[in-house]
Design an enzyme around this catalytic site. Structure first.
Site, PDB file in Angstrom:
ATOM      1  N   GLY A   1       0.874  -1.041   0.117  1.00  0.00           N
ATOM      2  CA  GLY A   1       0.153   0.084   0.197  1.00  0.00           C
ATOM      3  C   GLY A   1       0.658   0.885  -0.308  1.00  0.00           C
ATOM      4  N   CYS A   2       2.419   1.478   0.130  1.00  0.00           N
ATOM      5  CA  CYS A   2       2.738   2.417  -0.207  1.00  0.00           C
ATOM      6  C   CYS A   2       3.691   2.018  -1.656  1.00  0.00           C
ATOM      7  CB  CYS A   2       4.403   2.392   1.028  1.00  0.00           C
ATOM      8  SG  CYS A   2       3.367   2.349   2.245  1.00  0.00           S
ATOM      9  N   GLN A   3       4.056   3.740  -1.687  1.00  0.00           N
ATOM     10  CA  GLN A   3       4.242   3.769  -3.639  1.00  0.00           C
ATOM     11  C   GLN A   3       6.060   3.239  -2.932  1.00  0.00           C
ATOM     12  OE1 GLN A   3       3.724   7.521  -4.161  1.00  0.00           O
ATOM     13  NE2 GLN A   3       4.804   7.122  -6.865  1.00  0.00           N
TER      14      GLN A   3
END
Length: 138
Positions: A50-52
């Protein structure tokens, strides 16, 4: 363990910054205070989805039941956000982490208003992951 400010001091320091450029620099500086993450902890089990950017977070209880957090990112600003999150949870037990809603703190800093949508989503993913790690330890 990293030398991070208590939440109240972090908020005071943040308020002393004249503009958002200074605030971003302060966040990056906080990230530089994090202890290096051992290579063996940089694995898919500790990678936050969910983190770029790539973000690894490890949560371990100490002898007193306090959760010790370790983390790193390949992006300086995200590493700083990890440090901000860790400063809110430092010294807490798993139960206290699960019960603590840190969102009002971030709202008081107006961070979400100044982060890109992907960074805001990544921040939420970090918070969910830490709470899930803590809940799994109960």
């Amino acid at each position: 363990m990293a030398s991070l400010p208590e939440p109240q001091k972090l908020a005071r320091n943040f308020a002393r910054c004249n503009d958002w450029e200074e605030k971003y620099l302060y966040i990056i500086e906080l990230g530089e205070r994090l202890d290096p993450l051992p290579d063996e902890w940089r694995n898919p089990d500790n990678l936050i989805s969910g983190c770029q950017s790539q973000v690894w977070i490890v949560a371990q209880p100490d002898e007193q039941g306090v959760i010790v957090l370790h983390g790193d990112s390949d992006a300086a600003i995200v590493k700083g956000l990890i440090a901000v999150v860790f400063s809110l949870y430092q010294g807490l037990t798993a139960q206290e982490i699960v019960e603590l809603d840190v969102r009002p703190f971030f709202e008081s800093l107006a961070l979400n208003q100044h982060l890109t949508p992907s960074r805001s989503q990544g921040l939420e993913a970090m918070l969910r992951a830490i709470r899930a790690h803590a809940a799994a330890l109960l």
